[in-house]
Design an enzyme around this catalytic site. Sequence first.
Site, PDB file in Angstrom:
ATOM      1  N   ASP A 130       0.822  -1.212   0.000  1.00 44.26           N
ATOM      2  CA  ASP A 130       0.000   0.000   0.000  1.00 44.26           C
ATOM      3  C   ASP A 130       0.862   1.271   0.000  1.00 44.26           C
ATOM      4  O   ASP A 130       0.434   2.329   0.459  1.00 44.26           O
ATOM      5  CB  ASP A 130      -0.974  -0.010   1.186  1.00 44.26           C
ATOM      6  CG  ASP A 130      -0.243  -0.138   2.513  1.00 44.26           C
ATOM      7  OD1 ASP A 130       0.991  -0.365   2.493  1.00 44.26           O
ATOM      8  OD2 ASP A 130      -0.908  -0.004   3.552  1.00 44.26           O
ATOM      9  N   ASP A 171      20.314  19.667 -15.132  1.00 43.26           N
ATOM     10  CA  ASP A 171      20.827  18.388 -15.649  1.00 43.26           C
ATOM     11  C   ASP A 171      22.333  18.498 -15.875  1.00 43.26           C
ATOM     12  O   ASP A 171      22.768  18.869 -16.966  1.00 43.26           O
ATOM     13  CB  ASP A 171      20.090  18.049 -16.952  1.00 43.26           C
ATOM     14  CG  ASP A 171      20.499  16.703 -17.526  1.00 43.26           C
ATOM     15  OD1 ASP A 171      21.202  15.941 -16.843  1.00 43.26           O
ATOM     16  OD2 ASP A 171      20.107  16.425 -18.681  1.00 43.26           O
ATOM     17  N   HIS A 184      22.395   5.297 -18.685  1.00 44.59           N
ATOM     18  CA  HIS A 184      21.440   5.651 -17.628  1.00 44.59           C
ATOM     19  C   HIS A 184      21.552   4.694 -16.441  1.00 44.59           C
ATOM     20  O   HIS A 184      20.545   4.272 -15.866  1.00 44.59           O
ATOM     21  CB  HIS A 184      20.007   5.705 -18.187  1.00 44.59           C
ATOM     22  CG  HIS A 184      19.778   6.908 -19.055  1.00 44.59           C
ATOM     23  ND1 HIS A 184      18.719   7.035 -19.930  1.00 44.59           N
ATOM     24  CD2 HIS A 184      20.480   8.056 -19.200  1.00 44.59           C
ATOM     25  CE1 HIS A 184      18.799   8.193 -20.560  1.00 44.59           C
ATOM     26  NE2 HIS A 184      19.853   8.834 -20.133  1.00 44.59           N
ATOM     27  N   HIS A 238      19.734  18.003 -25.383  1.00 39.19           N
ATOM     28  CA  HIS A 238      18.268  17.988 -25.477  1.00 39.19           C
ATOM     29  C   HIS A 238      17.736  19.231 -24.798  1.00 39.19           C
ATOM     30  O   HIS A 238      18.448  19.886 -24.033  1.00 39.19           O
ATOM     31  CB  HIS A 238      17.714  16.720 -24.808  1.00 39.19           C
ATOM     32  CG  HIS A 238      18.263  16.506 -23.422  1.00 39.19           C
ATOM     33  ND1 HIS A 238      17.738  17.125 -22.308  1.00 39.19           N
ATOM     34  CD2 HIS A 238      19.324  15.781 -22.974  1.00 39.19           C
ATOM     35  CE1 HIS A 238      18.430  16.761 -21.239  1.00 39.19           C
ATOM     36  NE2 HIS A 238      19.407  15.956 -21.608  1.00 39.19           N
ATOM     37  N   GLU A 259      28.510  17.661 -18.815  1.00 43.48           N
ATOM     38  CA  GLU A 259      27.221  18.207 -19.264  1.00 43.48           C
ATOM     39  C   GLU A 259      26.935  19.552 -18.617  1.00 43.48           C
ATOM     40  O   GLU A 259      26.949  19.675 -17.391  1.00 43.48           O
ATOM     41  CB  GLU A 259      26.098  17.218 -18.903  1.00 43.48           C
ATOM     42  CG  GLU A 259      24.706  17.713 -19.249  1.00 43.48           C
ATOM     43  CD  GLU A 259      23.633  16.654 -19.025  1.00 43.48           C
ATOM     44  OE1 GLU A 259      23.821  15.776 -18.171  1.00 43.48           O
ATOM     45  OE2 GLU A 259      22.592  16.745 -19.709  1.00 43.48           O
ATOM     46  N   HIS A 317      25.221   8.680 -28.020  1.00 43.98           N
ATOM     47  CA  HIS A 317      24.003   9.463 -27.749  1.00 43.98           C
ATOM     48  C   HIS A 317      24.094  10.815 -28.430  1.00 43.98           C
ATOM     49  O   HIS A 317      25.128  11.138 -29.038  1.00 43.98           O
ATOM     50  CB  HIS A 317      23.777   9.610 -26.233  1.00 43.98           C
ATOM     51  CG  HIS A 317      24.935  10.238 -25.488  1.00 43.98           C
ATOM     52  ND1 HIS A 317      25.220  11.575 -25.555  1.00 43.98           N
ATOM     53  CD2 HIS A 317      25.871   9.695 -24.664  1.00 43.98           C
ATOM     54  CE1 HIS A 317      26.280  11.834 -24.784  1.00 43.98           C
ATOM     55  NE2 HIS A 317      26.693  10.712 -24.247  1.00 43.98           N
ATOM     56  N   HIS A 332      14.197  15.704 -20.270  1.00 43.12           N
ATOM     57  CA  HIS A 332      14.237  15.632 -21.730  1.00 43.12           C
ATOM     58  C   HIS A 332      12.989  16.365 -22.194  1.00 43.12           C
ATOM     59  O   HIS A 332      11.931  15.766 -22.379  1.00 43.12           O
ATOM     60  CB  HIS A 332      14.251  14.180 -22.219  1.00 43.12           C
ATOM     61  CG  HIS A 332      15.492  13.448 -21.799  1.00 43.12           C
ATOM     62  ND1 HIS A 332      15.570  12.093 -21.713  1.00 43.12           N
ATOM     63  CD2 HIS A 332      16.724  13.912 -21.457  1.00 43.12           C
ATOM     64  CE1 HIS A 332      16.801  11.738 -21.318  1.00 43.12           C
ATOM     65  NE2 HIS A 332      17.506  12.826 -21.158  1.00 43.12           N
ATOM     66  N   GLU A 351      26.250  17.901 -23.882  1.00 41.94           N
ATOM     67  CA  GLU A 351      26.779  16.800 -23.072  1.00 41.94           C
ATOM     68  C   GLU A 351      27.514  15.741 -23.891  1.00 41.94           C
ATOM     69  O   GLU A 351      27.073  14.594 -23.988  1.00 41.94           O
ATOM     70  CB  GLU A 351      25.649  16.142 -22.281  1.00 41.94           C
ATOM     71  CG  GLU A 351      24.405  15.774 -23.081  1.00 41.94           C
ATOM     72  CD  GLU A 351      23.322  15.138 -22.195  1.00 41.94           C
ATOM     73  OE1 GLU A 351      23.622  14.144 -21.528  1.00 41.94           O
ATOM     74  OE2 GLU A 351      22.194  15.667 -22.180  1.00 41.94           O
ATOM     75  N   TYR A 388      32.831   6.709 -24.107  1.00 49.39           N
ATOM     76  CA  TYR A 388      32.626   5.533 -23.263  1.00 49.39           C
ATOM     77  C   TYR A 388      33.397   4.374 -23.887  1.00 49.39           C
ATOM     78  O   TYR A 388      33.029   3.886 -24.956  1.00 49.39           O
ATOM     79  CB  TYR A 388      31.130   5.214 -23.178  1.00 49.39           C
ATOM     80  CG  TYR A 388      30.306   6.457 -22.886  1.00 49.39           C
ATOM     81  CD1 TYR A 388      30.098   6.886 -21.583  1.00 49.39           C
ATOM     82  CD2 TYR A 388      29.800   7.240 -23.937  1.00 49.39           C
ATOM     83  CE1 TYR A 388      29.376   8.045 -21.319  1.00 49.39           C
ATOM     84  CE2 TYR A 388      29.086   8.401 -23.686  1.00 49.39           C
ATOM     85  CZ  TYR A 388      28.876   8.801 -22.381  1.00 49.39           C
ATOM     86  OH  TYR A 388      28.177   9.948 -22.127  1.00 49.39           O
ATOM     87  N   ASP A 431      25.733  12.094 -12.934  1.00 50.69           N
ATOM     88  CA  ASP A 431      24.758  12.831 -13.740  1.00 50.69           C
ATOM     89  C   ASP A 431      23.552  13.054 -12.850  1.00 50.69           C
ATOM     90  O   ASP A 431      22.757  12.143 -12.621  1.00 50.69           O
ATOM     91  CB  ASP A 431      24.412  11.996 -14.982  1.00 50.69           C
ATOM     92  CG  ASP A 431      23.497  12.746 -15.948  1.00 50.69           C
ATOM     93  OD1 ASP A 431      22.892  13.751 -15.527  1.00 50.69           O
ATOM     94  OD2 ASP A 431      23.372  12.316 -17.113  1.00 50.69           O
ATOM     95  N   ARG A 461      31.567  11.777 -19.293  1.00 54.43           N
ATOM     96  CA  ARG A 461      30.603  12.719 -19.880  1.00 54.43           C
ATOM     97  C   ARG A 461      30.716  14.011 -19.087  1.00 54.43           C
ATOM     98  O   ARG A 461      30.930  13.977 -17.873  1.00 54.43           O
ATOM     99  CB  ARG A 461      29.172  12.160 -19.814  1.00 54.43           C
ATOM    100  CG  ARG A 461      28.116  13.107 -20.362  1.00 54.43           C
ATOM    101  CD  ARG A 461      26.766  12.427 -20.672  1.00 54.43           C
ATOM    102  NE  ARG A 461      26.054  11.967 -19.504  1.00 54.43           N
ATOM    103  CZ  ARG A 461      25.951  10.682 -19.156  1.00 54.43           C
ATOM    104  NH1 ARG A 461      26.527   9.742 -19.892  1.00 54.43           N
ATOM    105  NH2 ARG A 461      25.291  10.334 -18.068  1.00 54.43           N
TER     106      ARG A 461
END
Length: 431
Positions: A44, A262, A234, A345, A397, A341, A352, A374, A378, A251, A395
């Site tokens: 619940d 971001d 991600h 964005h 960003e 990638h 996004h 960004e 990799y 990130d 990365r």
Amino acid sequence: MDLAYLAQLPPQEFIDRRRRVFEQMQDNSAFIIFTETEKRRNADCDYLFRADSYFWYLTGFGEPKSALLLIKRQGRAESVIFVRNKDPLMETWNGRRLGVENAPQALNVDHAFDIENIEAIFAEKTQNLTACYYAKGVQTWGDALVAKHFAEPIDWQPMLSEMRLIKSTAEIALIQQACHISALAHLRAMKQTRPNRYEFEIEGEIQHEFSRFGARFPAYNHIVASGENACILHYNENDQVLKAGDLLLIDSGAEFAHYAGDITRTIPISGKFSEAQRELYEIVLEALKEATKLLVPQSSIKVANDKALRIMTEGLVRLGILQGEVEQLIADKAYRQFYMHGLGHMLGLDVHDVGEIGKERDRPLEVGMVLTVEPGLYIASGANVPEKYKGIGIRIEDNLLITEYGNKNLTCGCPKEIADIEGIMAGKNEI
Ligand code: GLY
Ligand code: MN
Ligand code: MN
């Protein structure tokens, strides 16, 4: 500290947005939008509720199980909100409700009704109307109701996305705050990172800083990825121990008053970049800086991305990670193995964020757009590259506001130069 006053858009902003929707609606039509429903996590227990961003954009109302109906009949506009009725028992257990009586004044709409009566009232209010604006499949709990009366609704997403794409002055102030809080959180993470802590402990440090400055929620799940985990774009298990000598990719962005920041930073767990890490980092940093120069009015994400991937391809050739002629490697998209990638964005109510920017991301940028930049590299451990580069993911960003004269870097307060990061981690630089 009273942060509440910071976290509001002026009520007039929501009124103006609805007026702009009315202006775009054809005569004798309806427009309906539903918010998110509560989502069960286990037994619940629910996930904490967050309003649908389109719904929030038009109402500023954060309760679940609500809907906004706009009617344009013979040129006359009517706004109707459906909310949960007040219920002392439910409110004692689960929290306060605005209620039907308070809603018109609080939300500046003409009428309010109990959401439980939406079937009958929607049927009555939309009688003889010739069209209905509705986005099927977004909040599916409204699909059946609308389908009963309108077989082919007009999708409102293009209209609302276009409106959301260009940010108002008040929105920019909130995004700026989200970015600022995000930068402070990354700074704390830099100071708190050291070998043998867990990734989720660093997540906690970030979350702590968000809360301290009025951002209760992250704008998306934190990515705290050490070592090779950084090669999972991600990644959010965040449950590994930080190993000396590895990098840590973070990130994380705060959500402030529903607007997202971001930021990504990649830092050395032991406080100093190794030679191989430094070589790759410098390439990504140069790509970021050069791409940033090209994210200006009339330019496009595509133009900036072309520059970034050229810099990264040249860099990878220099390090012996890619072999061949740069032009050919770019034509063959050889970089895709290491940079899979997009460059960035839009950023806003959603991390996004919405907005049609072209299939090739070649829509000219306009003043008032906010977007990320960004680039990343990799190098998976299984890649066929010199040993010293294997398992490194980087990365960096930043978040940019497009301005009349170019852009404004909303996250420039977050260090990204190697010397600055190493200085902060050594406790030498107090930023
Ligand atoms: N945080 C997800 C992204 O950077 O797109
Ligand atoms: Mn990000
Ligand atoms: Mn991003």
